[in-house]
Scaffold this motif. Structure first.
Motif, PDB file in Angstrom:
ATOM      1  N   THR A  45     -32.997 -23.529   9.826  1.00  0.00           N
ATOM      2  CA  THR A  45     -32.618 -24.792  10.453  1.00  0.00           C
ATOM      3  C   THR A  45     -33.815 -25.448  11.128  1.00  0.00           C
ATOM      4  O   THR A  45     -34.018 -26.639  11.009  1.00  0.00           O
ATOM      5  CB  THR A  45     -31.503 -24.571  11.476  1.00  0.00           C
ATOM      6  OG1 THR A  45     -30.477 -23.799  10.853  1.00  0.00           O
ATOM      7  CG2 THR A  45     -30.912 -25.880  11.908  1.00  0.00           C
ATOM      8  N   TYR A  46     -34.601 -24.651  11.854  1.00  0.00           N
ATOM      9  CA  TYR A  46     -35.721 -25.228  12.571  1.00  0.00           C
ATOM     10  C   TYR A  46     -36.995 -25.221  11.740  1.00  0.00           C
ATOM     11  O   TYR A  46     -37.991 -25.793  12.134  1.00  0.00           O
ATOM     12  CB  TYR A  46     -35.987 -24.476  13.885  1.00  0.00           C
ATOM     13  CG  TYR A  46     -34.779 -24.234  14.745  1.00  0.00           C
ATOM     14  CD1 TYR A  46     -33.633 -25.025  14.622  1.00  0.00           C
ATOM     15  CD2 TYR A  46     -34.765 -23.241  15.709  1.00  0.00           C
ATOM     16  CE1 TYR A  46     -32.518 -24.803  15.419  1.00  0.00           C
ATOM     17  CE2 TYR A  46     -33.665 -23.016  16.518  1.00  0.00           C
ATOM     18  CZ  TYR A  46     -32.539 -23.793  16.357  1.00  0.00           C
ATOM     19  OH  TYR A  46     -31.446 -23.571  17.136  1.00  0.00           O
ATOM     20  N   GLY A  47     -36.972 -24.515  10.602  1.00  0.00           N
ATOM     21  CA  GLY A  47     -38.138 -24.485   9.738  1.00  0.00           C
ATOM     22  C   GLY A  47     -39.362 -23.873  10.395  1.00  0.00           C
ATOM     23  O   GLY A  47     -40.477 -24.278  10.117  1.00  0.00           O
ATOM     24  N   ASN A  48     -39.164 -22.894  11.277  1.00  0.00           N
ATOM     25  CA  ASN A  48     -40.294 -22.272  11.962  1.00  0.00           C
ATOM     26  C   ASN A  48     -40.479 -20.859  11.436  1.00  0.00           C
ATOM     27  O   ASN A  48     -39.927 -19.897  11.961  1.00  0.00           O
ATOM     28  CB  ASN A  48     -40.035 -22.259  13.470  1.00  0.00           C
ATOM     29  CG  ASN A  48     -41.263 -21.869  14.254  1.00  0.00           C
ATOM     30  OD1 ASN A  48     -42.110 -21.136  13.768  1.00  0.00           O
ATOM     31  ND2 ASN A  48     -41.357 -22.380  15.466  1.00  0.00           N
ATOM     32  N   SER A  49     -41.249 -20.722  10.348  1.00  0.00           N
ATOM     33  CA  SER A  49     -41.344 -19.408   9.708  1.00  0.00           C
ATOM     34  C   SER A  49     -42.102 -18.418  10.595  1.00  0.00           C
ATOM     35  O   SER A  49     -41.872 -17.222  10.513  1.00  0.00           O
ATOM     36  CB  SER A  49     -42.005 -19.530   8.339  1.00  0.00           C
ATOM     37  OG  SER A  49     -43.326 -19.989   8.479  1.00  0.00           O
ATOM     38  N   GLY A  50     -42.984 -18.901  11.454  1.00  0.00           N
ATOM     39  CA  GLY A  50     -43.723 -18.000  12.333  1.00  0.00           C
ATOM     40  C   GLY A  50     -42.796 -17.259  13.282  1.00  0.00           C
ATOM     41  O   GLY A  50     -42.786 -16.025  13.344  1.00  0.00           O
ATOM     42  N   ARG A  51     -41.988 -18.023  14.024  1.00  0.00           N
ATOM     43  CA  ARG A  51     -41.070 -17.391  14.963  1.00  0.00           C
ATOM     44  C   ARG A  51     -40.051 -16.520  14.245  1.00  0.00           C
ATOM     45  O   ARG A  51     -39.747 -15.412  14.678  1.00  0.00           O
ATOM     46  CB  ARG A  51     -40.333 -18.458  15.766  1.00  0.00           C
ATOM     47  CG  ARG A  51     -41.191 -19.034  16.855  1.00  0.00           C
ATOM     48  CD  ARG A  51     -40.429 -20.045  17.649  1.00  0.00           C
ATOM     49  NE  ARG A  51     -41.233 -20.518  18.766  1.00  0.00           N
ATOM     50  CZ  ARG A  51     -40.791 -21.372  19.668  1.00  0.00           C
ATOM     51  NH1 ARG A  51     -39.558 -21.830  19.579  1.00  0.00           N
ATOM     52  NH2 ARG A  51     -41.556 -21.766  20.663  1.00  0.00           N
ATOM     53  N   ALA A  52     -39.527 -17.027  13.120  1.00  0.00           N
ATOM     54  CA  ALA A  52     -38.535 -16.258  12.373  1.00  0.00           C
ATOM     55  C   ALA A  52     -39.129 -14.915  11.952  1.00  0.00           C
ATOM     56  O   ALA A  52     -38.485 -13.868  12.086  1.00  0.00           O
ATOM     57  CB  ALA A  52     -38.068 -17.042  11.155  1.00  0.00           C
ATOM     58  N   SER A  53     -40.367 -14.935  11.477  1.00  0.00           N
ATOM     59  CA  SER A  53     -41.000 -13.699  11.028  1.00  0.00           C
ATOM     60  C   SER A  53     -41.179 -12.733  12.189  1.00  0.00           C
ATOM     61  O   SER A  53     -40.952 -11.531  12.047  1.00  0.00           O
ATOM     62  CB  SER A  53     -42.350 -14.000  10.391  1.00  0.00           C
ATOM     63  OG  SER A  53     -42.180 -14.867   9.304  1.00  0.00           O
ATOM     64  N   ALA A  54     -41.595 -13.274  13.340  1.00  0.00           N
ATOM     65  CA  ALA A  54     -41.771 -12.397  14.495  1.00  0.00           C
ATOM     66  C   ALA A  54     -40.441 -11.738  14.867  1.00  0.00           C
ATOM     67  O   ALA A  54     -40.403 -10.542  15.177  1.00  0.00           O
ATOM     68  CB  ALA A  54     -42.316 -13.196  15.671  1.00  0.00           C
ATOM     69  N   ILE A  55     -39.365 -12.505  14.807  1.00  0.00           N
ATOM     70  CA  ILE A  55     -38.063 -11.921  15.133  1.00  0.00           C
ATOM     71  C   ILE A  55     -37.723 -10.807  14.149  1.00  0.00           C
ATOM     72  O   ILE A  55     -37.244  -9.738  14.531  1.00  0.00           O
ATOM     73  CB  ILE A  55     -36.971 -13.007  15.128  1.00  0.00           C
ATOM     74  CG1 ILE A  55     -37.267 -14.047  16.207  1.00  0.00           C
ATOM     75  CG2 ILE A  55     -35.600 -12.392  15.370  1.00  0.00           C
ATOM     76  CD1 ILE A  55     -36.327 -15.230  16.195  1.00  0.00           C
ATOM     77  N   ALA A  56     -37.996 -11.053  12.855  1.00  0.00           N
ATOM     78  CA  ALA A  56     -37.691 -10.035  11.847  1.00  0.00           C
ATOM     79  C   ALA A  56     -38.493  -8.765  12.117  1.00  0.00           C
ATOM     80  O   ALA A  56     -37.972  -7.647  11.983  1.00  0.00           O
ATOM     81  CB  ALA A  56     -37.986 -10.570  10.450  1.00  0.00           C
TER      82      ALA A  56
END
Lengths: 360, 433, 368
Positions: A324-335
Motif C-alpha cells: 500500500t505504501y510502496g516502501n520496500s525498505g521498511r517492509a523488508s526490514a520488518i520481514a
C-alpha cells in the motif's frame, strides 16, 4: 571380464532410462503447451505428467548414483535425496530472503542506501510497538489455545465411538477459504449500533441481548478485541493441531497403554505419564508451526479490523508497507525482524536435532 | 554474426516504432492497422464494473480488431506491485488512486505520455486541473503519467426521495437550511444521517472524504492544496476547524443512525441501505455517485432516490466539488497500446459506461445526453457547475498517509480510541520525509 | 472397535462424558459455519435486515393491524394510548399494552400511524432461495431483470472450468512437495552428509519467511523462463513455498521411526532407495496423509499465488469467486454460497485421507 560387462550393462540401462525420462519430461511439456482439446483430459494429462516426472526424476537420479563407486556413492546419495528440495528452497525462499536483507538497508524505492533507518523504524515506531505486543498475545494465547484444544480433542476423540464425525466437524473450518471465514466471523461479531430501530444481525450480540445484556461493538473493545481475533485463528487452526496430534496418538503402541492400565493407572495418569511423553515431539512440532503461523498471520486482522482499534500485527504492517505504501525498505526490514524473532522458537527443535545419530 | 543481425533488427525496429510518434496511432488503429493484436489491462474493476467496462470497450474492439483483455482483481494493490516490479506489467493499468500510480512513477516504471501520445489532442480534451493531477515527478523529471478515464463526484447527499417528499421535507440549498432539516428530522423522532466507514483494510476512507469536503468548505483552496502536499500540517487550526464542522453532524446525539461506534463498524456500502427500509431509519447519506450500485436493486433513480449537492458552509468559499476517478497509465510501449491510450483520452471510450450508468466522463467532448438518467446527468452538472474542483485529498497524499495513517487515525478518532490531538499528531508524524 | 477396546464399553460413564464434551466443542465449532450455510440460502436483502437464526421457527411479534392516530394528539413528552403512557422514543420501540399485544409507532412522528403486533409462532421462513447458488455456478454473463425491468448483468463464472483448473494445480502441487520433502526428510533424519545441521537450520528458519517477499523475484525468473501462466509454474511455486513445512513435519515423523526397524533392513543390504520406498513411505502414511490434507487445502484456498503466476486465463476457484464478488465485497449472498461450494472438495479430500490415521502402524511393524 564379467565385472566390465556388468558395468557396461548398467551404463546402457542408465542411458536408456535417462533418454526415456527426458523424452517423458519434454514430451509432456510440449503436449501441455500445445494441447487445445477437452479441459478434463488436459487436467488429467497435466496431473499425470507433473506427478510422474518427479517420481521419475528420483528414480533416474538414484540409478545414476547407485552406479557410482562406493565412496562417491556415499557422498552423492544424500545429495540425490535432499538435492531437489534444496534447489527449490534456495530458488523460492533463500535467494528472495537474501534480496530482502539487502533491500532492508535501502530506501523506499530500493535504490539509495538508507543504513539502519528501516530497522530503527521497525523497533521504535509506535505502530510497530503495538504490533509486537499484539503478536506476543497471538503467540501465547493463540498457540496455547490451539494446541491445548487440539490435544484435548485428539485424546478424547481417540476414545469416542463417533471419532470420525467429531474430527470432521472440528476440521471443517480448515477447508473454508479465507474469504469465506471472514464473512462467517463478520456475521458473528456484527454490531449495528444503538438507538431506535436497530436490529442485530450478529450472533454474539443477539445472544448477549437475549440474556439481558447490552449489545457491544465487539471489534472496538480495547485490548479484548485482540482475543476475539485470536479466537478466529483458534477456530481455523485447531483442526490442524488435532490432525497431527491425533495421528501421533495413533502411533503409540497399544501395548504401552494396556500395560499402564494393567498396572492400575487411571485415565488422567495415562494421559500425563504415557500419552504426553510419547507424543511430545509432535506437540513441539505443532506448537512451533502454529507459533510461526501466528507470527506470519495478517489476513484475519486485515479483513476484520484493518489493523485498527489497537489490533495491528507486524505482518499486517509488512503488507501495508510493501503494497500500500510502496516502501520496500521498511517492509523488508520488518520481514527480517520477523525472521529473527522466530529463532528462540527454533532453539528447542535444533537441540533435538543435534542429538540425533544417523546411519552411515 | 548473430549480434550484428540483432543490432540491425533492433535498428529497424526502432525506426519502425519511431515513425508512428509523428503519425496518430489512434487513426491507424481505427483503420485496422493493428488488427489481431492484444492489449492486456489490469485494474480493480470486478463484477458489475468489469461488465460495464468491457461493454464500453466493445466499440473499440469491433472497430480496430484489437483485443483488449481486462483482468480485474480484488487484491489489485498487491498484485499490481508484484507484477510491475517482477517485470510482467500489463500494457495498461487502471489506478483508482493517483497516489498508488505515483509509487511506480517514482521508480521510473511508467511511460511518459508526452513522448508517445498526440498530446495536443489530449490537452484539448481535459480541463487543466485533470492534466495537473496526471503530471507526476519521476526519476527523470516531470512526466505525464496517465489519462483520466472515468470520474466520480463525491459532494453528493443522497436521500430516499419518495418518503422524503411524502414527509414534506424540502431539499436544502444552504448549510443553514440543511441544519434546519436535520433538526426537523430529529424532532420528528428519526435519526437524520446514515454514516458508515468500515471497509476492511481500507476502513476510514469515508471519514477522510468528509474531512476533505469540510476543508473545501471552511478554508481556502490554497490551504487545501497545501494540506494535500504536506505543507499544511494536520495539527493546524484549519484542519481542526474542518473536523469540528464534521463533528457537529457525526458526534451529535441522535444525529447518526446507530450512534458513534456504529459509524466505525458499519460498512460504507451497507450504511445507506437503512434509508430504503420502510419506514426509512435514516434520511441523508453523503457519498460519491458510485454508491448507487450499493442501493437495493429495485430502486429507480429520481423516483426512489435522488441527491442534492452538499451545500457550502461559507459563501466565501463558493461551491467546491470533491471528485475522484480512474487514471489509466501505460507500461508497455507498442503502437496498439498507444492507440488505446489515445482513445482513453476521448469521451467515446467511456460512452458505453456512461450510458449504462455509474460513470461520469471527464472529457470535454462527452455529451450530457449520454447519461442514463436525470440523476447521473445532474451529477455531471455538479462537476461542471462547481466553482472549484478538487481531487480526493487522501488519494493524492503519499500512500503511507493517504492510504494509511489518515484512514487509520481518523478511524481511531471516530471510534473513540484516540483523541483528536493524538490522531492528528500521529498523522503528521507518519508523513514521509 | 479400537475405541471400545481402550476406554471400556460404549455405554460406560466415561465414554458418555467424552462424547458429551466432544459434542459440545463440535457444536461450538460448527455453529459459525452453519450460520453461513443458512445465509447462503437467504435472499440478498434479508441478510442485512435480520439474523440468520430467524429463519427457524420461533415466537415473534407479528403485525396484525394498524391504528391511525388522532392528528391533534400532542407527541411531545409522554402521551397515552390504550391505557399506557410513554414518550415517543419508547412508543417507537414498542409498548406492550396488554400481555401479547404490542403497540409500535410506525416511522417518524409525521406518519401518525401505530402498528399492532401480536405474539405468534413463525414457521420456516419461506424466503429461502437457491438463486445464489445458481448465480455462482452460471457460466458466461448472467442477465436478469429486476423489479422495474432494468436489466442487471454480472459476470458469471465458469465454475466447472475453475474446478478443473484448481484440480490441475492442486493435485500435483500436493503430491510433488510431499515426495520431494519425504526424500529430503529421510536424508536429514537418517543420512550423514557434510552441512547437514546448518542446512536443516536453514530449512526450519525458512518456515517464517512470508511468501510475499518471494513473489517479485520468482515472477522475474518465471518471465525469463517463459513459464508464467502455466500449471508448471504453479506447481513449482507451491512446492517451493510448501517445502519448509513439509520437510519439517515429515522429518519429525520419519526421525521417530524406531531405529531397530531400519537397522535390520540395512544389515540385509538394502539400498537407501529401497528402504525409503518400501519401509519409510509405508510407515509414514499418517504423516504423509496429514500433510497432504494441509497442502491441498492451502493450494486450493490460495488466491494470491494463483493471481500472480497463473493469471486470469486459467482461473482457479478462488479467483473465480473473488472476481464474482463485487469490488468492495458487498455481495455477501454470493460470497457465502461460493464459500460453501469451494469447501466441498477439500472436505472430500479430508474424508478420503482420514482412514489413513490408523492405530498401530508402527507397533505392528515392530513385531513383524
Amino acid at each position: 571380464m564379467n565385472d566390465g560387462k556388468n558395468r557396461a550393462w548398467t551404463l546402457a540401462r542408465l542411458a536408456l532410462t535417462l533418454a526415456l525420462a527426458v523424452g517423458f519430461l519434454w514430451g509432456g511439456y510440449a503436449l501441455l503447451r500445445s494441447y487445445q482439446g477437452s479441459k478434463l483430459l488436459l487436467t488429467l494429462i497435466a496431473v499425470c505428467w507433473g506427478v510422474g516426472s518427479v517420481a521419475l526424476l528420483y528414480f533416474v537420479l538414484n540409478e545414476a548414483a547407485e552406479a557410482l563407486p562406493r565412496k562417491a556413492k556415499a557422498l552423492v546419495l544424500p545429495l540425490v535425496f535432499a538435492g531437489p528440495a534444496l534447489v527449490l528452497l534456495f530458488w523460492f525462499l533463500v535467494f528472495p530472503t537474501l534480496r530482502t536483507l539487502v533491500l532492508s538497508f535501502m530506501d523506499a524505492t530500493g535504490t539509495g542506501f538508507a543504513g539502519l533507518d528501516n530497522f530503527k523504524f521497525a523497533f521504535t515506531d509506535p505502530v510497530m510497538r503495538e504490533g509486537f505486543l499484539n503478536n506476543l498475545l497471538w503467540l501465547v494465547a493463540g498457540t496455547g489455545a490451539t494446541v491445548g484444544l487440539g490435544l484435548l480433542i485428539a485424546v478424547l476423540a481417540d476414545r469416542s465411538p463417533f471419532e470420525n464425525v467429531f474430527k470432521a466437524l472440528i476440521f471443517m473450518p480448515m477447508a473454508i477459504s479465507f474469504v469465506g471465514a471472514s464473512v462467517i466471523w463478520k456475521f458473528m461479531y456484527a454490531y449495528k449500533g444503538e438507538g431506535t430501530n436497530v436490529t442485530d444481525i450478529g450472533l454474539l450480540n443477539a445472544v448477549v441481548v437475549a440474556f439481558g445484556g447490552q449489545a457491544q461493538a465487539w471489534l472496538l473493545l480495547p485490548f479484548w478485541n485482540n482475543f476475539l481475533l485470536i479466537l478466529i485463528m483458534v477456530w481455523l487452526q485447531t483442526g490442524y493441531a488435532m490432525v497431527i496430534l491425533s495421528s501421533a496418538i495413533k502411533g503409540i503402541p497399544s501395548e504401552l497403554l494396556e500395560a499402564a492400565r494393567v498396572d492400575g493407572a487411571n485415565e488422567i495418569q495415562i494421559f500425563s505419564k504415557v500419552i504426553v511423553p510419547s507424543i511430545v515431539g509432535s506437540i513441539v512440532t505443532v506448537s512451533t508451526t502454529i507459533m510461526i503461523f501466528s507470527l506470519k498471520l495478517f489476513d484475519i486482522v486485515r479483513v476484520m479490523t484493518g489493523g485498527n482499534y489497537g489490533t495491528n500485527v507486524i505482518a499486517n504492517e509488512f503488507y501495508m508497507q510493501q503494497f500500500t505504501y510502496g516502501n520496500s525498505g521498511r517492509a523488508s526490514a520488518i520481514a527480517i525482524v520477523l525472521l529473527l524473532a522466530i529463532f528462540p522458537v527454533l532453539a528447542y527443535n535444533l537441540k533435538q536435532f543435534s542429538e540425533r545419530k544417523a546411519f552411515r | 554474426m548473430r549480434t550484428t543481425t540483432k543490432i540491425i533488427v533492433a535498428l529497424i525496429a526502432i525506426a519502425l516504432v519511431a515513425v508512428p510518434v509523428f503519425a496518430d496511432p489512434l487513426s491507424d488503429a481505427m483503420a485496422g492497422k493493428y488488427k489481431g493484436t492484444t492489449i492486456s489491462m489490469a485494474g480493480p474493476f470486478t463484477d458489475n464494473d468489469a461488465v460495464k467496462f468491457n461493454a464500453s470497450m466493445q466499440a473499440f474492439m469491433n472497430r480496430t480488431g484489437i483485443k483488449v483483455e481486462y483482468e480485474g482483481s480484488k487484491e489489485f494493490e498487491a498484485s499490481i506491485a508484484i507484477r510491475i516490479d517482477g517485470g510482467n506489467p500489463p500494457d495498461i493499468v487502471d489506478f483508482p488512486q493517483p497516489g498508488l500510480l505515483e509509487n511506480f512513477v517514482k521508480k521510473g516504471k511508467v511511460i511518459d505520455l508526452n513522448k508517445v501520445l498526440d498530446m495536443k489532442k489530449v490537452k484539448a480534451n481535459y480541463i487543466q486541473s485533470w492534466l495537473d493531477m496526471a503530471t507526476m515527478t519521476g526519476p527523470k523529471g516531470k512526466i505525464m503519467a496517465g489519462v483520466w478515464g472515468r470520474v466520480n463526484a463525491k459532494s453528493l447527499v443522497w436521500y430516499p426521495k419518495k418518503e422524503f417528499d411524502a414527509a414534506g421535507y424540502k431539499v436544502p440549498k444552504t448549510w443553514d437550511e440543511m441544519l434546519k432539516l436535520m433538526a426537523q428530522i430529529k424532532k420528528d423522532g428519526d435519526t437524520p444521517w446514515a454514516i458508515g466507514i468500515e471497509s476492511g483494510a481500507a476502513t476510514g476512507w469515508a471519514a477522510t472524504d468528509w474531512i476533505e469536503e469540510m476543508m473545501l468548505r471552511t478554508t481556502s483552496l490554497e490551504n487545501y492544496d497545501k494540506w494535500v502536499t504536506g505543507k499544511l500540517k494536520f495539527d493546524s487550526p484549519e484542519v481542526r476547524k474542518a473536523i469540528a464542522a464534521m463533528e457537529t453532524i457525526w458526534f451529535a446525539d441522535g444525529m447518526v443512525y446507530g450512534g458513534r461506534k456504529a459509524i466505525a463498524t458499519t460498512s460504507f456500502g451497507d450504511a445507506p441501505k437503512v434509508m430504503f427500509d420502510t419506514p426509512p431509519k435514516a434520511w441523508l447519506h453523503k457519498q460519491g455517485n458510485f454508491i448507487t450500485s450499493f442501493f437495493p436493486n429495485n430502486l429507480v433513480a429520481g423516483v426512489d432516490y435522488d441527491f442534492f449537492y452538499l451545500p457550502g458552509l461559507d459563501p466565501k468559499y463558493g461551491k467546491p466539488a470533491l471528485v475522484a476517478g480512474d487514471i489509466y497509465a501505460m507500461f508497455n510501449d507498442r503502437p496498439e497500446v498507444r492507440a488505446l491510450m489515445q482513445y482513453f483520452a476521448t469521451g467515446a471510450s467511456v460512452e458505453g459506461w456512461v450510458r449504462a450508468g455509474g460513470a461520469i466522463s471527464p472529457h470535454k467532448d462527452s455529451r450530457l445526453e449520454w447519461y442514463a438518467n436525470d440523476v447521473e446527468r445532474k451529477v455531471a452538472e455538479v462537476i461542471q457547475n462547481a466553482t472549484a474542483v478538487r481531487f480526493d485529498g487522501s488519494d493524492l497524499m503519499p500512500g503511507a498517509v493517504g492510504a494509511g495513517s489518515f484512514w487509520k487515525e481518523m478511524t481511531a478518532y471516530v471510534s473513540g480510541s484516540k483523541t483528536l490531538d493524538q490522531a492528528l499528531k500521529a498523522i503528521d508524524a507518519s508523513w514521509p520525509k | 472397535m479400537k475405541a471400545i477396546r481402550q476406554g471400556g464399553g460404549p455405554g460406560t460413564a466415561a465414554t458418555v462424558l467424552v462424547t458429551v464434551i466432544l459434542a459440545f466443542i463440535a457444536l461450538a465449532w460448527t455453529l459459525p459455519s452453519f450460520g453461513v450455510l443458512v445465509t447462503s440460502f437467504r435472499d440478498s436483502k434479508d441478510i442485512f435486515t435480520s439474523g440468520w437464526w430467524t429463519v427457524f421457527p420461533h415466537e415473534a411479534w407479528m403485525k396484525t393491524g394498524e391504528i391511525a392516530v388522532d392528528p391533534s394528539l400532542d407527541l411531545d413528552g409522554e402521551f397515552e394510548m390504550e391505557g399506557s403512557r410513554a414518550d415517543f422514543p419508547t412508543w417507537r420501540t414498542g409498548v406492550e399494552t396488554k400481555p401479547g399485544r404490542l403497540l409500535k409507532w410506525y416511522g417518524n412522528k409525521r406518519t401518525r400511524k401505530v402498528e399492532i403486533f401480536e405474539k405468534r409462532w413463525k414457521g420456516f421462513a419461506a424466503n429461502l432461495t437457491l438463486e445464489n447458488y445458481a448465480n455462482v455456478l452460471a457460466a458466461g454473463e448472467i442477465k436478469y431483470k429486476d423489479a422495474n425491468g432494468d436489466v442487471i448483468s454480472r459476470q458469471g463464472n465458469n465454475f466447472a472450468d475453475a474446478v478443473l483448473n484448481s484440480l490441475a494445480v492442486a493435485i500435483p502441487a500436493t503430491v510433488i512437495p510431499i515426495l520431494i520433502a519425504a526424500f529430503a526428510a529421510y536424508a536429514f533424519a537418517w543420512m550423514e552428509f557434510p552441512g547437514r545441521k546448518i542446512t536443516f537450520i536453514i530449512v526450519v528458519g525458512l518456515l517464517v519467511v512470508p511468501l510475499q517477499i518471494a513473489l517479485i523475484p520468482v515472477l522475474r525468473d518465471f518471465m525469463k523462463l517463459n513459464l508464467n501462466g502455466t500449471y508448471l509454474a504453479m506447481w513449482l511455486a507451491h512446492t517451493g513455498f510448501g517445502l519448509p513445512l513439509a520437510i519439517y513435519l515429515l522429518f519429525n515423523y520419519i526421525s521417530q521411526i524406531p531405529r531397530e526397524l531400519l537397522e535390520s533392513a540395512f544389515l540385509d543390504g538394502a539400498t537407501p532407495f529401497v528402504i525409503f520406498t518400501r519401509l519409510i513411505l509405508r510407515l509414514s502414511v499418517p504423516a504423509l496423509a496429514s500433510f497432504a490434507i494441509f497442502q491441498f487445502l492451502w493450494v486450493w484456498n490460495d488466491y494470491l499465488v494463483a493471481l500472480i503466476f497463473l493469471g486470469d486465463k486459467n482461473r482457479v476457484v478462488t479467483s473465480a469467486l473473488a472476481a464474482m464478488v463485487g469490488e468492495k465485497g458487498q455481495d455477501w449472498h454470493l460470497l457465502t454460497s461460493g464459500a460453501f461450494l469451494s469447501m466441498i472438495l477439500p472436505l472430500a479430500v479430508f474424508f478420503a485421507l482420514q482412514r489413513f490415521f490408523v492405530r498401530g502402524l508402527m507397533a505392528g511393524s515392530v513385531k513383524g
